[in-house]
Design a protein around this motif. Structure first.
Motif, PDB file in Angstrom:
ATOM      1  N   CYS A  42     -15.746   9.235 -53.590  1.00  0.00           N
ATOM      2  CA  CYS A  42     -16.972   9.557 -52.855  1.00  0.00           C
ATOM      3  C   CYS A  42     -17.998  10.329 -53.673  1.00  0.00           C
ATOM      4  CB  CYS A  42     -16.634  10.395 -51.624  1.00  0.00           C
ATOM      5  SG  CYS A  42     -15.788   9.475 -50.353  1.00  0.00           S
ATOM      6  N   VAL A  45     -21.198   7.289 -54.286  1.00  0.00           N
ATOM      7  CA  VAL A  45     -20.893   6.093 -53.508  1.00  0.00           C
ATOM      8  C   VAL A  45     -21.676   4.877 -53.972  1.00  0.00           C
ATOM      9  CG1 VAL A  45     -20.068   7.312 -51.475  1.00  0.00           C
ATOM     10  CG2 VAL A  45     -22.501   6.761 -51.674  1.00  0.00           C
ATOM     11  N   CYS A  75     -17.834  11.566 -47.086  1.00  0.00           N
ATOM     12  CA  CYS A  75     -18.600  10.635 -47.904  1.00  0.00           C
ATOM     13  C   CYS A  75     -19.947  10.359 -47.271  1.00  0.00           C
ATOM     14  CB  CYS A  75     -17.856   9.305 -48.021  1.00  0.00           C
ATOM     15  SG  CYS A  75     -16.283   9.406 -48.848  1.00  0.00           S
ATOM     16  N   GLY A  87     -15.969   4.863 -49.416  1.00  0.00           N
ATOM     17  CA  GLY A  87     -15.285   5.840 -50.257  1.00  0.00           C
ATOM     18  C   GLY A  87     -14.118   6.498 -49.545  1.00  0.00           C
TER      19      GLY A  87
END
Length: 123
Positions: A42, A45, A75, A87
């Protein structure tokens, strides 16, 4: 996308992971030593181009220590798909030695593959 499917998690992530390609990294822990692992796709992204699943497995055991598919609370949505968070975040995964442990980045579906950025911290 040229990797193989080395396996699927033994414990369920939100839904079944269906034979997607895997990438794995190993680390060890000495007898009686408890190490904590953080892993995330994350951090950026925009670099995650498929739906990722992360899980941790200890060699020689049947059960996975943890499995996560997506992490909406940690995320941000991808700019090209604001309705989807692909993520995944693992936090404070306890691994007690002795042992050989595997961090596996898997895809959510059989055709899931693509670019990703994985950040880790092992204490």
């Amino acid at each position: 996308c040229t990797a193989t499917d080395t396996g699927n998690p033994n414990i369920p992530c939100n839904d079944a992971v269906n034979n997607a390609k895997d990438v794995s990294w190993f680390f060890t822990s000495c007898p009686g030593v408890n190490r904590k692992l953080d892993a995330s796709t994350c951090v950026d992204v925009t670099m995650v181009h498929f739906d990722t699943v992360l899980y941790v497995h200890k060699s020689g055991t049947q059960a996975d220590l943890v499995c996560r598919d997506d992490s909406e609370q940690s995320c941000e949505a991808r700019p090209d798909r604001p309705d989807k968070i692909d993520g995944t975040v693992l936090t404070d995964v306890n691994t007690t030695g002795p042992g050989l442990f595997w961090l596996v980045l898997d895809g959510y579906g059989g055709d899931a593959c693509g670019g990703y950025r994985l950040d880790t911290n092992l204490d």
